[in-house]
Enzyme design. Structure first.
Site, mmCIF file in Angstrom:
data_model
loop_
_atom_site.group_PDB
_atom_site.id
_atom_site.type_symbol
_atom_site.label_atom_id
_atom_site.label_comp_id
_atom_site.label_asym_id
_atom_site.label_seq_id
_atom_site.Cartn_x
_atom_site.Cartn_y
_atom_site.Cartn_z
ATOM 1 N N ASP A 1 0.851 -1.185 0.000
ATOM 2 C CA ASP A 1 0.000 0.000 0.000
ATOM 3 C C ASP A 1 0.891 1.241 0.000
ATOM 4 O O ASP A 1 2.103 1.140 0.168
ATOM 5 C CB ASP A 1 -0.915 0.020 1.232
ATOM 6 C CG ASP A 1 -0.174 -0.380 2.494
ATOM 7 O OD1 ASP A 1 1.005 0.014 2.642
ATOM 8 O OD2 ASP A 1 -0.759 -1.076 3.334
ATOM 9 N N ASP B 1 1.576 5.091 1.561
ATOM 10 C CA ASP B 1 1.274 6.049 2.617
ATOM 11 C C ASP B 1 1.844 7.400 2.243
ATOM 12 O O ASP B 1 2.945 7.500 1.695
ATOM 13 C CB ASP B 1 1.900 5.596 3.943
ATOM 14 C CG ASP B 1 1.281 4.298 4.441
ATOM 15 O OD1 ASP B 1 0.047 4.204 4.445
ATOM 16 O OD2 ASP B 1 2.043 3.384 4.799
ATOM 17 N N ASP C 1 9.353 4.249 13.136
ATOM 18 C CA ASP C 1 9.958 3.165 13.910
ATOM 19 C C ASP C 1 11.390 2.840 13.465
ATOM 20 O O ASP C 1 12.336 2.995 14.234
ATOM 21 C CB ASP C 1 9.051 1.925 13.951
ATOM 22 C CG ASP C 1 8.500 1.517 12.591
ATOM 23 O OD1 ASP C 1 8.889 2.113 11.573
ATOM 24 O OD2 ASP C 1 7.675 0.573 12.554
HETATM 25 P P1 ATP Z 1 3.872 -3.173 5.628
HETATM 26 O O1 ATP Z 1 2.725 -2.320 5.191
HETATM 27 O O2 ATP Z 1 4.604 -3.863 4.567
HETATM 28 O O3 ATP Z 1 3.510 -4.068 6.747
HETATM 29 P P2 ATP Z 1 4.877 -0.640 6.521
HETATM 30 O O4 ATP Z 1 6.250 -0.202 6.899
HETATM 31 O O5 ATP Z 1 4.204 0.054 5.403
HETATM 32 O O6 ATP Z 1 4.969 -2.200 6.265
HETATM 33 P P3 ATP Z 1 2.647 0.205 8.078
HETATM 34 O O7 ATP Z 1 2.077 -0.400 9.311
HETATM 35 O O8 ATP Z 1 1.829 0.246 6.846
HETATM 36 O O9 ATP Z 1 4.013 -0.566 7.819
HETATM 37 O O10 ATP Z 1 3.128 1.662 8.485
HETATM 38 C C1 ATP Z 1 3.544 2.625 7.552
HETATM 39 C C2 ATP Z 1 4.673 3.459 8.122
HETATM 40 O O11 ATP Z 1 4.267 4.115 9.326
HETATM 41 C C3 ATP Z 1 5.904 2.669 8.519
HETATM 42 O O12 ATP Z 1 6.757 2.450 7.437
HETATM 43 C C4 ATP Z 1 6.525 3.559 9.585
HETATM 44 O O13 ATP Z 1 7.239 4.616 9.008
HETATM 45 C C5 ATP Z 1 5.324 4.141 10.286
HETATM 46 N N1 ATP Z 1 4.909 3.311 11.429
HETATM 47 C C6 ATP Z 1 4.017 2.290 11.418
HETATM 48 N N2 ATP Z 1 3.844 1.756 12.631
HETATM 49 C C7 ATP Z 1 4.644 2.448 13.458
HETATM 50 C C8 ATP Z 1 4.913 2.392 14.850
HETATM 51 N N3 ATP Z 1 4.327 1.472 15.631
HETATM 52 N N4 ATP Z 1 5.780 3.283 15.355
HETATM 53 C C9 ATP Z 1 6.369 4.216 14.582
HETATM 54 N N5 ATP Z 1 6.168 4.317 13.276
HETATM 55 C C10 ATP Z 1 5.319 3.457 12.691
HETATM 56 MG MG MG Z 2 2.198 -0.186 4.742
#
Ligand code: ATP
Ligand code: MG
Length: 408
Positions: A30, A32, A114
């Site tokens: 996805d 963001d 994170d």
């Molecule tokens: P995926 O979607 O493949 O699981 P992602 O990195 O996109 O991985 P998401 O949960 O969609 O994970 O979150 C998007 C972004 O938001 C992350 O890349 C990170 O920068 C931030 N993020 C998400 N969760 C946290 C958290 N618990 N603490 C700090 N930052 C976060």
């Molecule tokens: Mg994501």
């Protein structure tokens, strides 16, 4: 979308997982977006927009069939020289962030993310990537590294411990020693996380194609026991009362995760109900035997009570939704029913909508337990694929066999 925000005079970037995955040559799940526009301002720019979240407020924008998340830059929390309204930012005793709605600049936003690899920003204004936390280098060296002081960051949000494991397994990366070090001792902080969030996270950990590797890391970092204490208590070393089931549980958990990974790799559908049914089969049997011993109830009653006990305890930690627990119950009860095949019983079982899943679990158990169960699984294998005439014959054959036994 970036252009729309830029045109209205806002800063806007693609950020997080999508940039990381694109740089690694993977297809992002996805996209963001992050911007200096507030949620209310975002809503004015886009028509199909909904504001969601309490702990972390953001805008969901409908883009065709997809939902794009647009979040406002997060800022710094309370420090000696900044006092923040407690409606926007809130922390629990253990240091957990209950609200994270303080807005800031893109540089501050990067520090609130994170891992370094998740803090890369792509700008559509100059087509460049902004790297405020050395994420590119870590990405290249395949290192999962928390931004900031690890213990503080885990206390703010303990789910980050699970995310560290998830990314290490999924992206085949190593966890930086300073990032890894506090996990074992802070693992119990997961007790403070709402069960619905932990359920979602448990599916991301175990049902997205890297479940087996993830499971091994979760065990290593003492996180598995936080998510599944009723399994982990059988897996613990030097556990004498666990008996024969200990070995069975270890093997069925490994097997179901390997099977799930295999199915995902081959674009087959997976149902989490099956994984959970396999996980908890032996704990339920163990519990049922204990109830029978203590109360003298019939096995069937003990079995139903055991299902209730185990599900109730697990759902307190990871809220498995009703639609899944119903299926799990069917799969479990069919394990017992599949032993009784005479008369019309076998035909009724074959018609059950969860027969296939139940058979798969039976087969998995047979491979582990061997003995009589292998014969039973083979019978069901033959029965489901043979012609209706042959099925009738197979059931008649059973009746003969049992009469024979009775005479003797
Ligand atoms: P995926 O979607 O493949 O699981 P992602 O990195 O996109 O991985 P998401 O949960 O969609 O994970 O979150 C998007 C972004 O938001 C992350 O890349 C990170 O920068 C931030 N993020 C998400 N969760 C946290 C958290 N618990 N603490 C700090 N930052 C976060
Ligand atoms: Mg994501």
């Amino acid at each position: 979308m970036l252009y729309r925000l830029n045109k209205q005079g806002y800063e806007a970037y693609l950020v997080g997982g999508c940039i990381r995955d694109l740089l690694l040559g993977n297809v992002p799940k996805d996209f963001d977006i992050t911007t200096n526009a507030t949620p209310e301002q975002i809503q004015k720019v886009f028509r199909n927009c909904r504001l969601v979240g309490r702990r972390f407020r953001l805008a969901h924008i409908l883009f065709g069939k997809e939902i794009i998340e647009v979040a406002t830059f997060r800022g710094e929390h309370e420090s000696d020289n900044v006092k923040v309204n407690d409606n926007l930012a809130r922390r629990s005793q253990s240091g957990m962030l209950l609200r994270d709605n303080v807005y800031g600049t893109v540089e501050q936003d990067a520090l609130r993310r994170d891992f370094t690899m998740n803090a890369l920003y792509y700008s559509a204004k100059d087509f460049t990537i902004r790297d405020y936390c050395h994420g590119l280098q870590d990405l290249q060296q395949k290192i999962v590294r928390l931004i900031g002081e690890p213990e503080t960051r885990y206390r703010e949000d303990p789910v980050r411990m699970l995310r560290a494991i998830r990314f290490a397994a999924k992206l085949d990366m190593s966890i930086d020693p300073k990032t890894a070090e506090p996990i074992k001792s802070l693992a119990p902080l997961l007790k403070n996380i709402p069960a619905a969030r932990l359920f979602d996270e448990s599916l991301k950990l175990l049902q997205t194609g890297h479940g087996y590797t993830t499971y091994q890391l979760l065990r290593e970092y003492h996180l598995f026991e936080q998510l599944f204490p009723n399994l982990a208590k059988f897996l613990a070393k030097n556990n004498f009362h666990a008996g024969a089931h200990k070995d069975y549980i270890e093997r069925i958990v490994e097997q179901v995760l390997k099977n799930t990974d295999y199915r995902i790799a081959n674009a087959q559908r997976v149902n989490p109900a099956f994984m959970f049914a396999a996980f908890f089969w032996y704990p339920i049997m163990e519990q049922a035997q204990m109830i029978t011993l203590e109360s003298g109830l019939q096995f069937n009653d003990s079995f139903s009570l055991a299902i209730n006990d185990i599900l109730a305890e697990q759902c307190k930690i990871t809220a498995i939704p009703r639609r899944l627990t119903t299926i799990m119950g069917d799969i479990w009860r069919l394990q017992i029913r599949m032993h009784k095949r005479t008369g019309k019983r076998a035909f009724a079982i074959l018609e059950h909508p969860k027969f296939r899943a139940a058979y798969d679990l039976l087969e998995m158990r047979a491979a582990i337990e061997k003995g009589e169960l292998l014969i039973l699984a083979k019978w069901w294998d033959e029965f489901q694929y043979t012609s209706p005439d042959k099925r009738v014959a197979m059931v008649k054959q059973l009746a003969k066999g049992s009469k024979h036994k009775a005479k003797r």
